[in-house]
Design a protein around this motif. Structure first.
Motif, short mmCIF file in Angstrom:
data_model
loop_
_atom_site.label_atom_id
_atom_site.label_comp_id
_atom_site.label_asym_id
_atom_site.label_seq_id
_atom_site.Cartn_x
_atom_site.Cartn_y
_atom_site.Cartn_z
N VAL A 95 66.21 56.19 -17.61
CA VAL A 95 67.26 57.23 -16.96
C VAL A 95 67.82 56.37 -15.85
N GLY A 96 67.45 55.44 -15.59
CA GLY A 96 67.96 54.64 -14.14
C GLY A 96 69.26 54.36 -14.34
N ALA A 97 69.76 53.81 -15.35
CA ALA A 97 71.39 53.46 -15.42
C ALA A 97 72.05 54.79 -15.40
N SER A 98 71.69 55.77 -16.09
CA SER A 98 72.62 57.18 -15.90
C SER A 98 72.57 57.80 -14.51
N LEU A 99 71.35 57.81 -13.80
CA LEU A 99 71.17 58.41 -12.42
C LEU A 99 72.11 57.55 -11.55
N ASN A 100 71.95 56.28 -11.66
CA ASN A 100 72.66 55.42 -10.48
C ASN A 100 74.18 55.67 -10.90
N LEU A 101 74.66 55.69 -11.94
CA LEU A 101 76.08 56.06 -12.22
C LEU A 101 76.39 57.33 -11.81
N GLY A 102 75.69 58.48 -11.67
CA GLY A 102 75.85 59.88 -11.43
C GLY A 102 76.05 60.52 -12.74
N LEU A 103 75.61 60.07 -13.81
CA LEU A 103 75.85 60.88 -15.13
C LEU A 103 74.53 61.94 -15.12
N LEU A 104 73.40 61.40 -14.51
CA LEU A 104 72.45 62.62 -14.27
C LEU A 104 72.10 62.79 -13.03
#
Ligand code: FAD
Ligand code: DLZ
Length: 528
Positions: A290-299
């Motif tokens: 989930v790191g990539a999505s959290l850092n983009l703001g998707l999660l």
């Protein structure tokens, strides 16, 4: 999608090329890792503000990002623009390579201000000090002002972290984490930690059993937007690190949510047990990705933590897994961001061990006889991913023991992972892996010999080096590099109470053993 975005770009280009200036209401600039509908800049500007999103050369190449990272960021930006347009917002999307070429964020602001004349341009504070400096240094023309709104997509603010840190001799994640548990009431019962313990890390150090099958991850086929971006990246960023073929990162909130649900259903159960485990050929083990999505703001981090907590309450995952997972996000992610904003910009300049060796080529080629390093670097090349223990105890441990210059190591980590942004990468690399900050992030270096790698993985079985040999040409280099590192830095580490045992063991070695360690290390490092 490509065509629609093209139209928006052309509209923007027309305005730039001297078409009649239309006075505009406020504008919002959304950066590539700010892909959240809850963004503070959107809220502050109101529903009529026109939105600008720009793929710019500087952001795409200020380091040589892994190809998959650029694909991920550009594709996610394009999907987010489409989502905003579907909600009726006016979006000016400037795609990479289309005219006019905007090199950096300063140029983007110039164009917004010069051609569309908004009274206010809103932007949510960027994640990186570098970009924050560029935005704050931008000189707005008369009649326009830049309004930087706080990034509210974290659980703690940098100000709250600074208040917490004030007057403390040492900053330790565990205590910050406990405060955030109390504040959010996550995993709490009547003001006490649920289950009676704050931290279940001691239960989370199992090796994967030999015939254990790890759940397979879904292979998502790229949609037409992502395919267009893949072609762009293949053509324009061919010299960047990494392969494209395995690209499977979620590029929308919905995809990120679906992948996270898969993790909750299939992986959370064993996340704790095998959190530190490594296995040849198993890139993701039980990690969440989930790191990539959290850092983009998707999660959203708090929603992710609460969803994991719910699995405990419905008995679908044990407390060591749920607490371990939540600690990574509520604890480590928030703590690391706090350290970054508290300590920058001086933080990046520290070099506690005065390490100055060049980064070996194999960090990019993967060509090394050490099976663990080869495995971690190949995963990185093929997926823009390696899990935490590979980053910390394999590539990080090697860089620490071999005395690689922090600047080179930091650059590598910022380049190669899909989730890499300096605010999170730097304290992890510079502080946690290299101890270049002299103990801000950690209380002692995470240094380990081959025995650790052997305990937590199956790499040593297929390695050209022998993990049981302490010194010599065929010995695992981690074995003698570990002791050589400890001797080289005894002046700095000898007084650390957490290192007492290490030096007592060293002091019991006879002179021949110590000389063999020094010889093996010198020979290996000379040939690096
Ligand atoms: P999981 O193992 O499933 O963990 C869940 C989430 O917890 C992660 O997605 C992440 O958001 C958070 N988390 C876990 N550990 C940390 C940590 N130490 N710091 C901050 N957040 C954490 N993380 C990044 O997001 N970007 C980076 O550039 C980055 N660089 C790193 C460099 C080094 C040298 C090290 C040792 C760690 C680095 N990390 C970085 C932290 C961590 O390794 C990654 O967050 C994690 O591997 C991402 O995979 P995952 O999403 O499957 O995480
Ligand atoms: C990472 C990245 C990339 C590759 N490209 C862009 C871009 O073209 N436009 C943009 O607005 N943002 C991009 N980003 C994300 C930024 O680098 C990020 O906002 C800063 O590093 C702050 O975290």
């Amino acid at each position: 999608m490509g065509a629609r975005l093209g139209q928006y770009s052309l509209l923007f280009a027309a305005l730039q090329n001297g078409a009649k200036r239309v006075p505009m209401s406020d504008a919002v600039l959304i950066l590539g890792d700010q892909l959240s509908l809850s963004l503070s800049s959107l809220e502050a500007a109101g529903p009529d503000a026109e939105i600008f999103i720009a793929e710019v050369a500087d952001e795409a190449s200020y380091v040589g990002h892994h190809k998959q990272k650029i694909i991920l960021v550009f594709s996610a930006m394009r999907h987010f623009a489409e989502k905003l347009m579907a909600q009726g917002r006016t979006v000016h999307y400037l795609a990479y390579g289309e005219k006019p070429a905007l090199t950096g964020m300063g140029d983007v602001l110039d164009h917004i201000a010069g051609k569309t004349a908004p009274e206010k341009i809103f932007v949510t504070a960027p994640g990186e000090y570098r970009l924050d400096k560029i935005l704050r240094g931008w000189v707005a023309p008369a009649g326009t002002s830049l309004v930087i709104t706080p990034d509210t997509r974290f659980i703690a603010t940098p100000e709250a972290f600074a208040t917490w840190a004030e007057g403390r001799k040492q900053l330790r994640m565990e205590y910050f984490y406990r405060d955030l548990r109390r504040q959010t009431d996550i995993l709490m019962q009547d003001g006490e930690p649920l289950g009676g313990q704050w931290n279940y890390d001691a239960d989370n150090r199992k090796k994967l059993p030999a015939n254990h099958n790890v759940p397979k991850r879904a292979r998502r086929q790229p949609d037409s937007t992502t395919k267009t971006v893949i072609e762009l990246v293949a053509a324009r960023f061919s010299n960047h690190f990494g392969t494209i073929e395995n690209f499977a990162w979620p590029v929308t909130h919905e995809e990120a949510e679906a992948d996270f649900q898969y993790f909750l259903d299939n992986c959370l159960l064993h996340f704790g047990d095998y959190q530190d485990a490594m296995k040849s050929g198993e890139v993701f083990v039980y990690h969440s990705l989930v790191g990539a999505s959290l850092n983009l703001g998707l999660l959203d981090p708090l929603e992710v933590c609460r969803a994991a907590e719910a699995r405990l309450h419905t008995n679908q995952a044990p407390i060591n897994a749920v607490e371990g997972f939540i600690r990574q996000i509520l604890g480590w992610r928030e703590f690391i961001r706090g350290v970054y904003w508290l300590k920058m910009p001086d933080y990046a300049q520290t070099n506690y061990f005065e390490a100055d060796r060049a980064l070996p080529d194999f960090y990019y080629t993967g060509e090394t006889q050490m099976a663990c390093l080869h495995g971690a670097i190949e995963a990185t090349r093929e997926h823009a991913y390696a899990h935490h223990i590979q980053r910390l105890m394999i590539t990080g441990n090697f860089a620490l023991l071999a005395g690689i210059a922090p600047e080179a190591v930091n650059k590598w980590y910022l380049e190669v992972y899909a989730d890499a942004y300096e605010w999170v990468q730097l304290p992890n690399t510079h502080g946690m892996a290299l101890f270049a900050d002299g103990g801000v992030v950690g209380s002692k270096p995470y240094a380990a010999s081959g025995a650790y790698v052997n305990r937590m993985s199956d790499y040593c079985r297929s390695c050209a080096y022998k993990v049981k040999e302490p010194t010599g040409d065929t010995a695992c280099p981690f074995n003698y590099l570990y002791w050589d590192f400890m001797t080289r830095h005894r002046d700095k580490l000898g007084g650390n109470p957490r290192m007492g045992m290490v030096y007592r063991t060293y002091d019991k070695m006879d002179d021949d053993r110590r000389a063999a360690i020094a010889d093996s290390a010198a020979k290996f490092l000379e040939n690096l």
